[in-house]
Design a protein around this motif. Structure first.
Motif, PDB file in Angstrom:
ATOM      1  N   ASP A 128       9.245   3.045  27.287  1.00 22.60           N
ATOM      2  CA  ASP A 128       9.013   2.346  26.021  1.00 22.60           C
ATOM      3  C   ASP A 128       9.909   2.918  24.927  1.00 22.60           C
ATOM      4  O   ASP A 128      10.466   2.179  24.107  1.00 22.60           O
ATOM      5  N   VAL A 159       9.294  -4.875  24.205  1.00 21.83           N
ATOM      6  CA  VAL A 159       8.737  -4.723  25.555  1.00 21.83           C
ATOM      7  C   VAL A 159       7.705  -5.817  25.838  1.00 21.83           C
ATOM      8  O   VAL A 159       6.846  -6.118  25.005  1.00 21.83           O
ATOM      9  N   ARG A 209      10.194  -0.551  32.147  1.00 20.59           N
ATOM     10  CA  ARG A 209       9.711  -1.597  31.266  1.00 20.59           C
ATOM     11  C   ARG A 209      10.675  -2.792  31.307  1.00 20.59           C
ATOM     12  O   ARG A 209      11.867  -2.636  31.582  1.00 20.59           O
ATOM     13  N   GLY A 262      11.967  -5.934  28.791  1.00 22.33           N
ATOM     14  CA  GLY A 262      11.975  -6.300  27.383  1.00 22.33           C
ATOM     15  C   GLY A 262      12.986  -7.386  27.099  1.00 22.33           C
ATOM     16  O   GLY A 262      13.749  -7.801  27.984  1.00 22.33           O
TER      17      GLY A 262
END
Length: 286
Positions: free
Chosen positions: A113, A123, A140, A142
Motif C-alpha cells: 500500500d 488501491v 496490491r 491499483g
C-alpha cells in the motif's frame, strides 16, 4: 504518559498482526526489554550498522525494521559475528530491535500500500488475497488517475521512490497505455502469473530475474496474449515508503509521547551503476 517498548510493540502488532507472517519468517522483538521506557523510535528497512548508527545518533531507545536481523536459525550471537556484533552493540546502547516483515507485507495497510501510494496509485485490493474477498494478502492492485504511456509511467515510478544505484528498469512497449497496475514490495517475480491473471497493464516489483522476466515478455508476442509490462526497482527502494507508514501508525497510536524518525540511510547493497555505451541494446549493437 510513560511509553514502554511493549506499548510500541502493541501499536505495531495491532496494525501488522504477527499471525499474518509466513511460517518461515522471524518477526517480533529481537532484543530489548519490553518494560524499557521509549522516547524515540527510528524506522528503517534494514537493521545494519548504518541504521544502528542512526538510531544511536537520534537517541532512540527502539529501532523498528522491516527486514529481520536473525531470519535463519542461529546458535549464538558472538560479538565477532556481524549480526552478533549488532546485537551486542544495541544491548549496550539500550536500543531495542523490533522487526515486522511478512506480516507487514500482508496487512490490510502494509508495504505494498505504501509503495502504491508513493507512485500515485489508488488501491482497489490485494494482488494475491489470503482468501476470496479478503483485504489482506501480498501485493496490491491499483489505478492511475489517467492512462499514460509506459515510458512515462516508468519515470513516475523513478520519481516516487528514493534514488539508488540499481535504478528503475522497464520492460515493455514504451508507448503502451498504462492505467491499471499491480505492485509488490520486495522480491515479486513469484507473483508474475498472478499479475498476468489480474489483467493489469503493468507490474512493479523488485529483484526480477532475467529468465522469468524475458519469458514473461515473450508471451506478449503471441497473438491475442496480454501480459503486463514490467518495472523492476531496487528491493530496498520498494520497501522504504513503508517506514513512514509505520512511523505514522506509532505516532497516531501514541500521540505526543514518542518522537519518531524515518531513516534516511540508503542501505541498498548496490553502490555503483555504470550505464552501457549503447542506448538501446534491445534493438542494435552497432
Amino acid at each position: 504518559m510513560t511509553v514502554r517498548v511493549q506499548d510500541v510493540v502493541a501499536a505495531m502488532e495491532a496494525a501488522y498482526p504477527p499471525e499474518l507472517a509466513e511460517s518461515w519468517d522471524a518477526v517480533g522483538l529481537v532484543c530489548g526489554d519490553p518494560q524499557a521506557i521509549v522516547q524515540r523510535v527510528l524506522f528503517c528497512v534494514d537493521p545494519v550498522e548504518a541504521t544502528v548508527d542512526e538510531a544511536a545518533d537520534f537517541g532512540a531507545q527502539l529501532l523498528i525494521s522491516h527486514h529481520p536481523l536473525l531470519l535463519r536459525g542461529v546458535h549464538g550471537v558472538p560479538a565477532d559475528d556481524p549480526k552478533g556484533r549488532l546485537v551486542h552493540r544495541m544491548i549496550r546502547a539500550g536500543i531495542g530491535l523490533y522487526c515486522a516483515h511478512t506480516n507487514a507485507d500482508s496487512a490490510e495497510l502494509g508495504v505494498s500500500d505504501a509503495l502504491a501510494a508513493a507512485i500515485g496509485l489508488t488501491v482497489t485490493g490485494p494482488l494475491d488475497p489470503h482468501s476470496e474477498g479478503a483485504r489482506t494478502g501480498l501485493g496490491r492492485i491499483g489505478v492511475l488517475p489517467e492512462p499514460e504511456p509506459f515510458e512515462r509511467f516508468v519515470q513516475r515510478v523513478a520519481a516516487g521512490l528514493p534514488t539508488t544505484a540499481w535504478g528503475v528498469r522497464g520492460a515493455g512497449d514504451p508507448q503502451r497505455p498504462v492505467r491499471t497496475v499491480a505492485v509488490c514490495g520486495g522480491a515479486g517475480d513469484s507473483r508474475l502469473e498472478t499479475a498476468t491473471a489480474a489483467g493489469v497493464d503493468a507490474y512493479v516489483t523488485a529483484d526480477l530475474r532475467h529468465h522469468p522476466a524475458g519469458e514473461h515478455i515473450a508471451r506478449g508476442d503471441v497473438p491475442g496474449a496480454r501480459v503486463p509490462a514490467l518495472v523492476d526497482v531496487a528491493h530496498w527502494a520498494s520497501e522504504w515508503p513503508w517506514c513512514q507508514q509505520a512511523a505514522d501508525i506509532v505516532a497516531t497510536a501514541l500521540p505526543d509521547t514518542v518522537e519518531v524518525l524515518v531513516s534516511t540511510r540508503r542501505t541498498d547493497p548496490w553502490t555503483a551503476h555504470v550505464a552501457g555505451a549503447v542506448s538501446d541494446p534491445g534493438r542494435t549493437l552497432a
